[in-house]
Design an enzyme around this catalytic site. Structure first.
Site, mmCIF file in Angstrom:
data_model
loop_
_atom_site.group_PDB
_atom_site.id
_atom_site.type_symbol
_atom_site.label_atom_id
_atom_site.label_comp_id
_atom_site.label_asym_id
_atom_site.label_seq_id
_atom_site.Cartn_x
_atom_site.Cartn_y
_atom_site.Cartn_z
ATOM 1 N N PHE A 112 31.585 20.636 -67.583
ATOM 2 C CA PHE A 112 32.846 20.529 -68.318
ATOM 3 C C PHE A 112 33.076 19.167 -68.965
ATOM 4 C CE2 PHE A 112 36.486 18.108 -66.696
ATOM 5 C CZ PHE A 112 35.989 17.594 -65.517
ATOM 6 N N LYS A 113 32.329 18.157 -68.534
ATOM 7 C CA LYS A 113 32.509 16.836 -69.132
ATOM 8 C C LYS A 113 32.272 16.862 -70.645
ATOM 9 C CE LYS A 113 32.811 14.634 -65.013
ATOM 10 N NZ LYS A 113 32.700 15.724 -64.051
ATOM 11 N N ASP A 114 31.480 17.812 -71.119
ATOM 12 C CA ASP A 114 31.250 17.930 -72.568
ATOM 13 C C ASP A 114 32.555 18.143 -73.330
ATOM 14 O OD1 ASP A 114 28.472 17.723 -72.422
ATOM 15 O OD2 ASP A 114 28.215 19.883 -72.140
ATOM 16 N N LEU A 117 33.604 14.662 -73.741
ATOM 17 C CA LEU A 117 32.633 13.681 -74.234
ATOM 18 C C LEU A 117 31.963 14.068 -75.543
ATOM 19 C CD1 LEU A 117 31.388 12.416 -70.817
ATOM 20 C CD2 LEU A 117 32.393 11.039 -72.638
ATOM 21 N N THR A 147 28.948 13.388 -65.671
ATOM 22 C CA THR A 147 29.493 12.492 -66.684
ATOM 23 C C THR A 147 28.386 11.761 -67.412
ATOM 24 O OG1 THR A 147 31.424 12.074 -65.339
ATOM 25 C CG2 THR A 147 31.011 10.530 -67.094
#
Ligand SMILES: *Cc1c(COP(=O)(O)O)cnc(C)c1O
Length: 494
Positions: A112-114, A117, A147
């Protein structure tokens, strides 16, 4: 909209671009909008037929007022487009009739960091222009796995920016490690450190706080910036998908516009769940926020007792992105509930004694919204098995922690409300653990687990993970935490 620090009352106000560029406030606090904007049901109604990029633009425009809507829409259109998120950025999928999965992992790194980011480098790039910054930004990241890769992927080959990532040598999965070691791009560097995630994070925070290092970097025409979830540029994008998920729930008929829902988030640094809290404060009809932890259940205890105590055993679990004892973004919640002065005092206590206790009215206020549950390793494995065997839904270890928590909460309260569960990673990102949970057996290896899990479940491997074993390893350095500063200086000179 101006931004203030969580630690100083009457602190200087800064623009969104400045907050995104610098990451941390000068007093060591985190940046927060000076007031939270509102969103009405009428506005939500207008968003129903919009694309993800349009919804995100709408939410961002309330917070990033020094960016034009044209700029924001241009950036969200690329960041959340078909090329990076095939099939859509944050689709929802019903699991069991009451719990709906908000799948946040369809981006380039399968976690989910995408969601944050892919957009943040674009926001930072514009921020450099807006603040007339001539120096090069060096992004420093401490990562528990996801991350790091997502940041590397988001920042690679972005002009005027370099990125260096540190990860704990034994704290990430083999797939995560390979994802980082094989990163392409001319402005990237990756190193492992001996220790756990908190050691990596503490090391990075030290570098950020060291005036001598800042001076040495400045002489090279470089300044430090952060991509960790303490940066407002990471948080703002996360608010958007809760708004979008609510719209999608209305659209598919699960709820009627205005119905209350609960949100459940597998939590580490408290960033993702805090974004849900902001959405609630903006006016989204979110009733309870279920904070799901793994065996490192410092937040569960905090939400139940009001005492945050990091003096405890650190467990390495099958949900490593949540193996965290200091949840940095909790500071933002404290700021909203207790104000800057008390937040600064609590953070001081945390750094001195590793713990602090909120006043009774403060924790009571938090408990009006937040409930804490945790999953043992056994609970996590059985959640994976149950959701797959009963409902044909394959989830990763982190999402499974969340599913267990959501179900425990529903059982305790007999709530009939729908729950939106943030699904934070593709099951293939943690294929070995998922395979073991389903079969009781170890796969032949972490990479083999991808194929074996796919053969077993008939669920496709996401494209970014499919060829991971065939890429060239570029970064194999392992160092002690006290070597981090020197390696940053060396990289800045390159
Ligand atoms: C980062 C991460 C989390 C925790 O999110 P926070 O914002 O740190 O609370 C949960 N699951 C996965 C897969 C992650 O990568």
């Amino acid at each position: 909209m101006q931004y203030v620090s969580t630690r100083t009352k009457e602190a200087e106000r800064v623009s969104a671009a400045y907050a995104i560029k610098t990451g941390l406030a000068p007093d060591g606090g985190l940046f927060m909008p000076e007031a939270l904007p509102k969103i009405t049901l009428t506005e939500l109604f207008e968003l129903l037929d919009c694309s993800y990029a349009e919804r995100a633009t709408y939410v961002f425009s309330k917070f990033l007022t020094d960016y034009s809507v044209t700029e924001l829409l241009a950036d969200t259109t690329v960041a959340y487009g078909e090329e990076r998120f095939p099939g859509g950025a944050a689709p929802i999928r019903n699991i069991d009739g009451q719990v709906t999965s908000l799948e946040l992992w369809h981006g380039p790194t399968s976690a989910f960091k995408d969601m944050a980011l892919q957009i943040m480098p674009r926001l930072l790039s514009r921020a450099l222009g807006k603040t007339e910054e001539k120096r090069e930004a060096l992004i420093l990241v401490a990562t528990s796995g996801d991350t790091g890769k997502a940041a590397l992927e988001g920042y690679r080959d972005v002009p005027q920016i370099k990125i260096k990532v540190f990860y704990p040598v034994d704290g990430v999965s083999r797939v995560q490690k390979l994802q980082m070691q094989t990163q392409v791009g001319n402005n990237v560097d990756v190193a492992a450190i001996y220790g756990n995630f908190d050691d990596a994070q503490t090391g990075v925070k030290k570098i950020f706080g060291d005036a001598k290092i800042a001076e040495a970097l400045n002489a090279e025409g470089v300044f430090l910036s952060s991509a960790n979830s303490i940066n407002w540029g990471r948080l703002a994008p996360q608010i958007a998908y809760y708004v979008s998920a609510y719209c999608d729930m209305v659209k598919n008929g699960s709820i009627v516009l205005g119905d209350a829902v609960d949100i459940c988030v597998p939590t580490g640094n408290f960033g993702n769940i805090f974004a849900a809290y902001i959405a609630k404060e903006m006016g989204l009809p979110f009733q309870k926020l279920i904070c799901a932890s793994n065996q490192n259940n410092v937040l569960t205890d905090f939400l139940r007792t009001g005492t945050y105590d990091r003096n405890r055993h650190f467990y390495t679990t099958t949900s490593p992105s949540m193996d965290i004892l200091i949840s940095s973004n909790l500071e933002r919640l404290l700021f909203l509930v207790c104000g800057a002065e008390k937040t600064a005092a609590y953070m001081e206590e945390l750094s001195k004694n590793g713990k602090y206790t909120l006043a009774e009215d403060e924790i009571a206020k938090i408990q009006e919204t937040f409930v804490g549950y945790f999953a043992s390793e056994e609970d996590t494995a059985s959640a994976i098995r149950n959701t797959f065997e009963k409902y044909g839904y394959l989830c990763d270890t982190h999402t499974a922690v969340g599913y267990h928590a959501a179900r425990a909460y529903i059982a305790d309260t007999e709530s009939r409300r729908k729950v939106i569960l943030a699904s934070t990673a593709s099951p293939y990102k943690f294929a070995s653990s998922v395979y073991r949970a389903l079969t009781g057996k170890d796969a032949d290896g972490d990479l083999e687990a991808l194929e074996q899990l796919s053969a077993l479940t008939k669920v496709d491997i996401p494209a970014p993970l499919a060829d991971i074993g065939k890429r060239v390893v570029r970064f194999e350095t392992v160092m002690d935490a006290d070597q981090m500063a020197d390696s940053v200086l060396a990289f800045a000179k390159k």
